[in-house]
Design a protein around this motif. Structure first.
Motif, PDB file in Angstrom:
ATOM      1  N   THR A  84       0.865  -1.183   0.000  1.00 33.92           N
ATOM      2  CA  THR A  84       0.000   0.000   0.000  1.00 33.92           C
ATOM      3  C   THR A  84       0.905   1.238   0.000  1.00 33.92           C
ATOM      4  N   GLY A  85       0.307   2.389  -0.321  1.00 34.93           N
ATOM      5  CA  GLY A  85       1.043   3.638  -0.228  1.00 34.93           C
ATOM      6  C   GLY A  85       1.386   3.929   1.233  1.00 34.93           C
ATOM      7  N   TYR A  86       0.487   3.549   2.110  1.00 31.12           N
ATOM      8  CA  TYR A  86       0.718   3.735   3.547  1.00 31.12           C
ATOM      9  C   TYR A  86       1.999   2.995   3.954  1.00 31.12           C
TER      10      TYR A  86
ATOM     11  N   VAL B 166       9.259  13.115  -1.708  1.00 31.51           N
ATOM     12  CA  VAL B 166       7.981  13.675  -2.161  1.00 31.51           C
ATOM     13  C   VAL B 166       6.988  12.532  -2.364  1.00 31.51           C
ATOM     14  N   ASP B 167       5.843  12.646  -1.707  1.00 36.04           N
ATOM     15  CA  ASP B 167       4.789  11.640  -1.849  1.00 36.04           C
ATOM     16  C   ASP B 167       3.794  12.123  -2.908  1.00 36.04           C
ATOM     17  N   ASP B 168       3.851  11.470  -4.066  1.00 27.02           N
ATOM     18  CA  ASP B 168       3.032  11.896  -5.208  1.00 27.02           C
ATOM     19  C   ASP B 168       1.724  11.115  -5.328  1.00 27.02           C
ATOM     20  N   ALA B 169       1.186  10.665  -4.195  1.00 31.33           N
ATOM     21  CA  ALA B 169      -0.044   9.851  -4.218  1.00 31.33           C
ATOM     22  C   ALA B 169      -1.149  10.516  -5.037  1.00 31.33           C
ATOM     23  N   HIS B 170      -1.314  11.839  -4.875  1.00 24.38           N
ATOM     24  CA  HIS B 170      -2.399  12.538  -5.576  1.00 24.38           C
ATOM     25  C   HIS B 170      -1.896  13.329  -6.783  1.00 24.38           C
ATOM     26  N   ALA B 171      -0.629  13.142  -7.137  1.00 23.97           N
ATOM     27  CA  ALA B 171      -0.053  13.919  -8.241  1.00 23.97           C
ATOM     28  C   ALA B 171       0.134  13.071  -9.490  1.00 23.97           C
TER      29      ALA B 171
ATOM     30  N   GLY C 179       4.796   7.048  -3.796  1.00 20.91           N
ATOM     31  CA  GLY C 179       3.436   7.207  -4.315  1.00 20.91           C
ATOM     32  C   GLY C 179       2.597   5.967  -4.104  1.00 20.91           C
ATOM     33  N   THR C 180       1.437   6.005  -4.692  1.00 22.74           N
ATOM     34  CA  THR C 180       0.508   4.882  -4.552  1.00 22.74           C
ATOM     35  C   THR C 180       0.055   4.402  -5.926  1.00 22.74           C
ATOM     36  N   LEU C 181      -0.355   3.163  -5.988  1.00 23.92           N
ATOM     37  CA  LEU C 181      -0.931   2.600  -7.220  1.00 23.92           C
ATOM     38  C   LEU C 181      -2.449   2.634  -7.135  1.00 23.92           C
ATOM     39  N   SER C 182      -2.962   3.119  -5.996  1.00 24.61           N
ATOM     40  CA  SER C 182      -4.388   2.942  -5.689  1.00 24.61           C
ATOM     41  C   SER C 182      -5.259   4.130  -6.095  1.00 24.61           C
ATOM     42  N   LYS C 183      -4.652   5.176  -6.627  1.00 23.44           N
ATOM     43  CA  LYS C 183      -5.466   6.341  -6.977  1.00 23.44           C
ATOM     44  C   LYS C 183      -5.542   6.438  -8.512  1.00 23.44           C
ATOM     45  N   ALA C 184      -4.705   7.250  -9.138  1.00 23.83           N
ATOM     46  CA  ALA C 184      -4.833   7.410 -10.599  1.00 23.83           C
ATOM     47  C   ALA C 184      -4.580   6.112 -11.367  1.00 23.83           C
TER      48      ALA C 184
HETATM   49  C1  LIG Z   1      -0.686  11.571   0.332  1.00 28.05           C
HETATM   50  C2  LIG Z   1      -1.020  10.135   0.562  1.00 28.05           C
HETATM   51  N1  LIG Z   1      -0.031   9.269   0.775  1.00 28.05           N
HETATM   52  C3  LIG Z   1      -0.280   7.966   0.975  1.00 28.05           C
HETATM   53  C4  LIG Z   1      -1.562   7.473   0.977  1.00 28.05           C
HETATM   54  C5  LIG Z   1      -1.790   6.030   1.246  1.00 28.05           C
HETATM   55  O1  LIG Z   1      -1.900   5.305   0.066  1.00 28.05           O
HETATM   56  P1  LIG Z   1      -2.687   3.929   0.054  1.00 28.05           P
HETATM   57  O2  LIG Z   1      -4.138   4.242   0.071  1.00 28.05           O
HETATM   58  O3  LIG Z   1      -2.222   3.250  -1.177  1.00 28.05           O
HETATM   59  O4  LIG Z   1      -2.279   3.200   1.296  1.00 28.05           O
HETATM   60  C6  LIG Z   1      -2.641   8.348   0.748  1.00 28.05           C
HETATM   61  C7  LIG Z   1      -4.054   7.958   0.693  1.00 28.05           C
HETATM   62  O5  LIG Z   1      -4.576   6.987   0.961  1.00 28.05           O
HETATM   63  C8  LIG Z   1      -2.362   9.708   0.552  1.00 28.05           C
HETATM   64  O6  LIG Z   1      -3.357  10.583   0.370  1.00 28.05           O
END
Ligand SMILES: Cc1ncc(COP(=O)(O)O)c(C=O)c1O
Length: 390
Positions: A106-108, A203-208, A233-238
């Motif tokens: 997960t991104g977390y 840099v956390d590009d989860a929403h970028a 970043g995350t694979l779970s958004k875009a």
């Molecule tokens: C900025 C940011 N980083 C990390 C995460 C965590 O990513 P994931 O949902 O894949 O655990 C999120 C949202 O869930 C997020 O908004």
């Protein structure tokens, strides 16, 4: 806290209008959800920015790869390494302009796994006050000194960098696009400071990713500034899948493979998820008009319509549209009123945002039709009428 205190704590949470509950939906399309009674809702609270969760090529890639097993059967280092996840890492290297990449579940876990593997006693982490909870938790676990700087305040960050003694490594960590406000971090200033104070920048590009920058590459591409040490970043958004990643120098990636406990001690993602994310990543680069340009076009359309109608939407450039309400209970009331009219959006309350800044978080996707954007606008105008008139 004692277990017998839980009923009292829950009562206090309820009284403050902060109770959280899980409600199930089935996604019929990227923008249409159905509840268990069969009622349908237009979705404005998903991070599926490009509609990839229901994109034909992505679904087909996942279906093909699920024939290699529904689960991976083990951690990456033991028996769970699939072709698809490694192929995805190679593609992430290209998109994030790095030589190495590592996928987490997960991104977390990526944020926690990176921060506490790389930093420890003697190090100092400088963290933006509005960073995501996973960064905050990674900082807590790191056992390094953590210095929180006011959101986006570069003058204060510089003072803190100058005055905080540090025998080890300095890290600056920031969201690329902030998840609750939708604003973009001041990357050129962060790079200037990291160079001046010999810090490492994360840099956390989860929403970028998929949303800003050329071909949706994210914050570095947006500013054309690539001096970022770790791209998370995350694979779970875009990308419409599940999982997280870090892209960095191969030496750092090798170190994480050997020291990052969320990576080492958790069963790997299955091949189907890797195939879905990889296909989405290739699609968004191949068809910028269909994805990144489209979500931005939809965002501009809705933002302008809301502004013209007097709805208190925060200024910004990303598909996260915070509709400021202030009071916690008012936020919940408005979200419930929208739900009754077939619109799904989220009331965001403390602790996710500071007290008194509760809001509706409305997210736009490339998959929304003009008609759907018009509908949410109309419902917000009518249901929040008393708020927008003030
Ligand atoms: C900025 C940011 N980083 C990390 C995460 C965590 O990513 P994931 O949902 O894949 O655990 C999120 C949202 O869930 C997020 O908004």
């Amino acid at each position: 806290m004692k277990i017998e205190d839980i009923p009292q704590v829950l009562k206090e949470i309820e009284k403050a209008g902060l109770t959280r509950r899980v409600v199930d939906y089935r996604m019929k399309t990227a923008t249409l959800a159905m509840d268990r009674r069969g009622t349908e809702y237009i979705v404005f609270n998903s991070n599926d920015y490009l509609g990839m969760t229901h994109e034909k090529e992505v679904l087909e890639a996942a279906r093909r790869a699920i024939s290699f097993g529904t689960g991976s059967g083990g951690s990456r280092l033991v028996s769970g390494a699939t072709f698809e996840i490694s192929d995805l890492e190679k593609e992430l290297c290209k998109v994030k302009h790095k030589e190495g990449a590592l996928v987490f579940n997960t991104g977390y876990m990526a944020n926690v796994g990176v921060l506490y593997a790389l930093s420890g006693p003697g190090d100092v982490i400088f963290s933006d006050a509005l960073n995501h909870a996973s960064i905050i938790d990674g900082c807590r676990m790191a056992r390094a000194k953590v210095v929180v700087y006011p959101h986006g305040n570069m003058a204060r960050l510089e003072e803190l960098l100058a005055e905080t003694p540090c025998d080890g490594e300095r890290f600056i960590v920031t969201d690329g696009v902030f998840s609750m406000d939708g604003d973009i971090c001041p990357l050129p200033d962060l790079v200037r400071l990291k160079r001046k104070y010999h810090a490492r920048l994360l840099v956390d590009d989860a929403h970028a990713l998929g949303v800003i920058g050329k071909n949706g590459g994210g914050t570095s591409d947006y500013f054309q500034e690539y001096d970022v040490d770790l791209q998370i970043g995350t694979l779970s958004k875009a990308l419409g899948a599940e999982g997280g990643y870090v892209a960095a120098d191969p030496l750092i990636i090798d170190y994480l493979k050997n020291r990052s406990r969320p990576f080492i001690f958790s069963t790997a993602l299955p091949a189907s998820i890797g195939a879905a994310a990889l296909t989405a990543l290739k699609l968004l680069q191949a068809y910028p008009q269909r994805f990144t340009a489209k979500v931005n076009e939809n965002t501009t359309y809705l933002r302008n319509r809301l502004k013209e109608s007097g709805v208190s939407v925060k200024e910004g450039e990303t598909p996260i549209l915070p509709i400021m309400v202030g009071d916690e209970k008012e936020g919940v009331r408005l979200a419930e009123a929208c739900l009754k009219r077939g619109i799904l959006l989220s009331a965001i309350r403390p602790p996710a945002v500071p007290k008194g800044t509760s809001r509706l978080r409305l997210t736009v996707t490339a998959a929304h039709t003009k008609n759907e954007l018009d509908q949410v606008c109309q419902v917000l105008i009518e249901e929040g009428n008393h708020l927008w008139k003030q």
